[in-house]
Design a protein around this motif. Structure first.
Motif, PDB file in Angstrom:
ATOM      1  N   GLY A  72       5.092   4.370   0.320  1.00  0.00           N
ATOM      2  CA  GLY A  72       6.136   5.223  -0.224  1.00  0.00           C
ATOM      3  C   GLY A  72       6.801   6.160   0.764  1.00  0.00           C
ATOM      4  O   GLY A  72       7.652   6.963   0.369  1.00  0.00           O
ATOM      5  N   LEU A  73       6.430   6.096   2.031  1.00  0.00           N
ATOM      6  CA  LEU A  73       7.082   6.941   3.045  1.00  0.00           C
ATOM      7  C   LEU A  73       8.333   6.225   3.534  1.00  0.00           C
ATOM      8  O   LEU A  73       8.392   5.686   4.639  1.00  0.00           O
ATOM      9  N   ASP A  74       9.344   6.236   2.703  1.00  0.00           N
ATOM     10  CA  ASP A  74      10.565   5.491   2.989  1.00  0.00           C
ATOM     11  C   ASP A  74      11.782   6.295   2.566  1.00  0.00           C
ATOM     12  O   ASP A  74      11.674   7.458   2.160  1.00  0.00           O
ATOM     13  N   ALA A  75      12.932   5.663   2.662  1.00  0.00           N
ATOM     14  CA  ALA A  75      14.175   6.372   2.352  1.00  0.00           C
ATOM     15  C   ALA A  75      14.199   6.878   0.921  1.00  0.00           C
ATOM     16  O   ALA A  75      14.804   7.921   0.627  1.00  0.00           O
ATOM     17  N   GLY A  76      13.541   6.184   0.017  1.00  0.00           N
ATOM     18  CA  GLY A  76      13.515   6.610  -1.370  1.00  0.00           C
ATOM     19  C   GLY A  76      12.851   7.956  -1.579  1.00  0.00           C
ATOM     20  O   GLY A  76      13.135   8.656  -2.546  1.00  0.00           O
ATOM     21  N   SER A  77      11.969   8.323  -0.671  1.00  0.00           N
ATOM     22  CA  SER A  77      11.297   9.622  -0.773  1.00  0.00           C
ATOM     23  C   SER A  77      11.778  10.588   0.300  1.00  0.00           C
ATOM     24  O   SER A  77      11.140  11.602   0.564  1.00  0.00           O
ATOM     25  N   GLY A  78      12.896  10.242   0.944  1.00  0.00           N
ATOM     26  CA  GLY A  78      13.500  11.158   1.896  1.00  0.00           C
ATOM     27  C   GLY A  78      13.062  10.982   3.336  1.00  0.00           C
ATOM     28  O   GLY A  78      13.370  11.829   4.183  1.00  0.00           O
ATOM     29  N   PHE A  79      12.378   9.877   3.645  1.00  0.00           N
ATOM     30  CA  PHE A  79      11.953   9.596   5.014  1.00  0.00           C
ATOM     31  C   PHE A  79      12.735   8.380   5.517  1.00  0.00           C
ATOM     32  O   PHE A  79      12.392   7.237   5.197  1.00  0.00           O
ATOM     33  N   ALA A  80      13.758   8.633   6.298  1.00  0.00           N
ATOM     34  CA  ALA A  80      14.617   7.544   6.760  1.00  0.00           C
ATOM     35  C   ALA A  80      14.082   6.864   8.003  1.00  0.00           C
ATOM     36  O   ALA A  80      14.567   5.792   8.373  1.00  0.00           O
ATOM     37  N   SER A  81      13.098   7.478   8.651  1.00  0.00           N
ATOM     38  CA  SER A  81      12.564   6.916   9.895  1.00  0.00           C
ATOM     39  C   SER A  81      11.198   7.513  10.168  1.00  0.00           C
ATOM     40  O   SER A  81      10.763   8.465   9.501  1.00  0.00           O
ATOM     41  N   GLN A  82      10.513   6.950  11.183  1.00  0.00           N
ATOM     42  CA  GLN A  82       9.232   7.512  11.587  1.00  0.00           C
ATOM     43  C   GLN A  82       9.403   8.941  12.105  1.00  0.00           C
ATOM     44  O   GLN A  82       8.519   9.785  11.927  1.00  0.00           O
ATOM     45  N   ALA A  83      10.553   9.223  12.705  1.00  0.00           N
ATOM     46  CA  ALA A  83      10.811  10.591  13.160  1.00  0.00           C
ATOM     47  C   ALA A  83      10.766  11.568  11.993  1.00  0.00           C
ATOM     48  O   ALA A  83      10.197  12.664  12.104  1.00  0.00           O
ATOM     49  N   ASP A  84      11.343  11.190  10.861  1.00  0.00           N
ATOM     50  CA  ASP A  84      11.306  12.064   9.687  1.00  0.00           C
ATOM     51  C   ASP A  84       9.872  12.295   9.212  1.00  0.00           C
ATOM     52  O   ASP A  84       9.508  13.405   8.828  1.00  0.00           O
ATOM     53  N   VAL A  85       9.061  11.245   9.229  1.00  0.00           N
ATOM     54  CA  VAL A  85       7.661  11.372   8.812  1.00  0.00           C
ATOM     55  C   VAL A  85       6.929  12.366   9.711  1.00  0.00           C
ATOM     56  O   VAL A  85       6.164  13.216   9.234  1.00  0.00           O
TER      57      VAL A  85
END
Length: 640
Positions: A402-415
């Motif tokens: 779930g660490l994806d664009a749907g939850s506001g994480f567009a990239s590994q940098a965002d994570v």
């Protein structure tokens, strides 16, 4: 010119020999670990009071005379030992550095002197005998009211408003870290003035951003359109030293430096709130726009990382390793997985935050240069502690769970930039201020210092955080499955619940063999000596909370005395104990005394004119000075 008796030693052959010695020692310890595990070594229960009388004949792991707990203006160490300040705030580090003059401080001079509040201390040997080495020291933060005359104020806002541009410049120069060559002679340790290794890193030093988040738009500012170069490291708390001889330094409470606020609809508003922006305690934004959140909303994203520094190359740029995640880093201690990858354990020091682990993609290589960018690629995970005593490392990987664009994480940098939010989404266990996390090099077990959590309620208590509120903290022991620091799963248990065992309401769980001087509260930093014995430093003890100052306690982790604690050293009133570190021969124990002179009560401010102590100089003309102290046994020999 160096005043070392043998002259400077910057040449590679010496360094290669040192690194080889480090690897050999670790391999030896791994052999000891394998033998112990083959014999069935596993976590054991702390002995109860009923069992204690049967165990009193068992010899203790530590043979020093126990120190009496208490609070006064002096530093105390167990009988038979001596503790001498080695480096004090303002001590000259370079031949051209000015002498310390607290009433005429300047930023240029401070950049050539030892910095303020020293937290992490690491020792890197320069010779096989262990008589020369590099001391690497974090300078976490500054207490302006204790540094500068005439700043007495009722609250922090008053101090901030009174600071001049030059005083702020001194503060920025006193942050960061120091690399100092030291030598040992018959009189003990001393710094080598003019060593080619000596270096100061400050809040203005150019530092590279590397790894998956480097260059990302969220790290770009007007001053740095590349998103790959930042000025300075701030609030560096604990850290680690790698097998290839670099220093890891963790940025912690970065929110204290950024003033202003963001509109609720700003893209970084939630991120800023998650790191506690708005609790400003410094005046830097008045003179440096990059610390004004409204004017440079991306600047905070460039802090909160682990910084890797090469102490053997004073001209090299430190590197913020973004692969290790962004949060309030308390430490960066490492170990190796069974297949040779490097593992870094990381605590996020705030209430209800998490325990992390980074595992490098590649293996550690014997050639030092081959590890130069090892920490730029790997997997950051966060811990979930299950009620049954098992646990799992949950990978913070973009596109998974779930660490994806749907939850506001567009990239590994965002994570990585929002590691806290990612950890919560994965269901990691919120902990009671995870601070230092260290692996015992002999047993492989990992110890997590959990300082306290006064905001945890009774109904929020759960097995890994068993008290609510948790006023005194606890220590968790982790046993990686298969004895592999790279394993996805582990077993865990609480080693001790801290506080006064004589008070039933506290629910402390030290071994009953622990004396009235041996118990402690608020565990913070820790280290192991060459025999794998655990030493714990504390932060938060005082007259009101525990009736004792902070200090060092030695804790037994195996056998019938497991959970027994013994008091070794205590700091002056108002100070915090940090940075415990042994030399390879266990003959010297370096500790850091941070912010002496603060009042012995929560939230109060001291002043330059009326500190709670004037340690270590005890001169009416000098303020208290945070210092690194070298502890040795009188007459020589191994500590403990």
């Amino acid at each position: 010119m160096s005043d070392s008796p043998d002259g400077p030693s910057p040449n590679a052959p010496t360094l290669d020999a040192v690194i080889a010695l480090r690897f050999s020692r670790r391999d030896l310890m791994r052999g000891s670990l394998a033998a112990a595990l083959a014999a069935g070594l596993a976590p054991q229960a702390v002995p109860s009071r009923a069992e204690a009388s049967e165990m009193s004949a068992e010899p203790p792991a530590f043979d020093f005379p126990e120190l009496t707990a208490g609070v006064d203006e002096h530093l105390h160490v167990a009988e038979g030992y001596e503790a001498k300040p080695l480096l004090r705030w303002g001590d000259p580090l370079f031949a051209d550095a000015p002498a310390f003059d607290p009433r005429r401080q300047g930023a240029a001079g401070q950049e050539r002197q030892f910095g303020y509040n020293n937290d992490f201390v690491g020792f890197i040997p320069l010779d096989a005998a262990g008589r020369r080495g590099l001391l690497v020291v974090n300078h976490e933060y500054t207490n302006a009211e204790l540094m500068f005359p005439g700043l007495a104020a009722a609250d922090r806002k008053g101090v901030i408003g009174a600071l001049s541009p030059e005083q702020v410049a001194v503060e920025m120069a006193a942050h960061g870290g120091s690399i100092v060559e030291i030598v040992r002679d018959d009189d003990g340790w001393r710094p080598v003035i003019g060593s080619p290794y000596t270096r100061r890193i400050t809040a203005q030093t150019p530092i590279d951003l590397t790894g998956p988040a480097a260059g990302h738009p969220r790290l770009v500012t007007e001053a740095d359109p590349s998103g790959r170069r930042v000025l300075g490291m701030i609030n560096n708390c604990s850290g680690g030293v790698t097998p290839w001889g670099t220093w890891l330094s963790g940025e912690e409470n970065i929110n204290y430096y950024f003033a202003g606020a963001l509109p609720a609809n700003h893209p970084e508003a939630g991120n800023a709130k998650a790191l506690g922006m708005g609790a400003v305690q410094y005046a830097w934004s008045r003179f440096h726009p990059r610390f004004d959140l409204a004017r440079t909303p991306n600047e905070p994203n460039r802090f909160g990382w682990v910084v890797e520094i090469d102490p053997f190359d004073p001209g090299s740029a430190p590197k913020k390793r973004t692969a290790l995640g962004r949060f309030k880093h308390e430490g960066a201690a490492g170990a190796r997985s069974l297949d040779g990858r490097y593992v870094v354990y990381l605590g996020d020091d705030e209430r209800f935050q998490h325990v992390y682990r980074f595992v490098s993609r590649d293996r550690v290589q014997p050639e030092r240069g081959a590890n130069a960018d090892l920490l730029d690629a790997g997997t950051l995970s966060v811990a979930r502690f299950e009620p049954d005593g098992t646990g799992r490392w949950l990978p913070l990987v973009h596109g998974a769970n779930g660490l994806d664009a749907g939850s506001g994480f567009a990239s590994q940098a965002d994570v990585l930039i929002e590691a806290r939010r990612a950890a919560r989404q994965l269901g990691a266990t919120p902990m009671d201020r995870p601070e230092d996390i260290e692996a015992n090099p002999r047993t492989g077990r990992v110890y997590v210092m959990l300082t306290n959590n006064g905001k945890r309620t009774a109904d929020q208590a759960e097995p890994a955080n068993p008290r609510g509120p948790n006023a005194f903290g606890h220590v968790i022991e982790i046993a990686p499955d298969g004895t592999d620091h790279g394993a996805e799963t582990f077993r865990w248990e609480v080693l001790v619940r801290c506080g006064d065992p004589s008070k039933p309401a506290v629910q402390a769980s030290f071994s009953a063999l622990t004396t009235e001087n041996g118990w402690f509260g608020m565990p913070d930093n820790c280290t192991f000596d060459g025999s794998g014995r655990l030493w714990i430093a504390t932060d938060g003890n005082n007259r009101r909370a525990t009736g004792r100052a902070d200090g060092i306690w030695a804790v037994e982790t195996d056998g019938p005395r497991r959970g027994t604690s013994r008091h070794f050293l205590r700091v002056p009133v108002g100070a915090e104990m940090c940075g415990p570190c042994f030399t390879p021969d266990d003959a010297t124990f370096f500790v850091a005394v941070q912010h002496p002179g603060e009042p012995d009560e929560e939230g109060a401010l001291g002043s330059y004119e009326k500190p709670s102590t004037r340690w270590p100089d005890f001169s009416p003309d000098l303020p208290p000075r945070p210092s690194v102290v070298a502890v040795r046994r009188k007459g020589g020999g191994r500590i403990g």
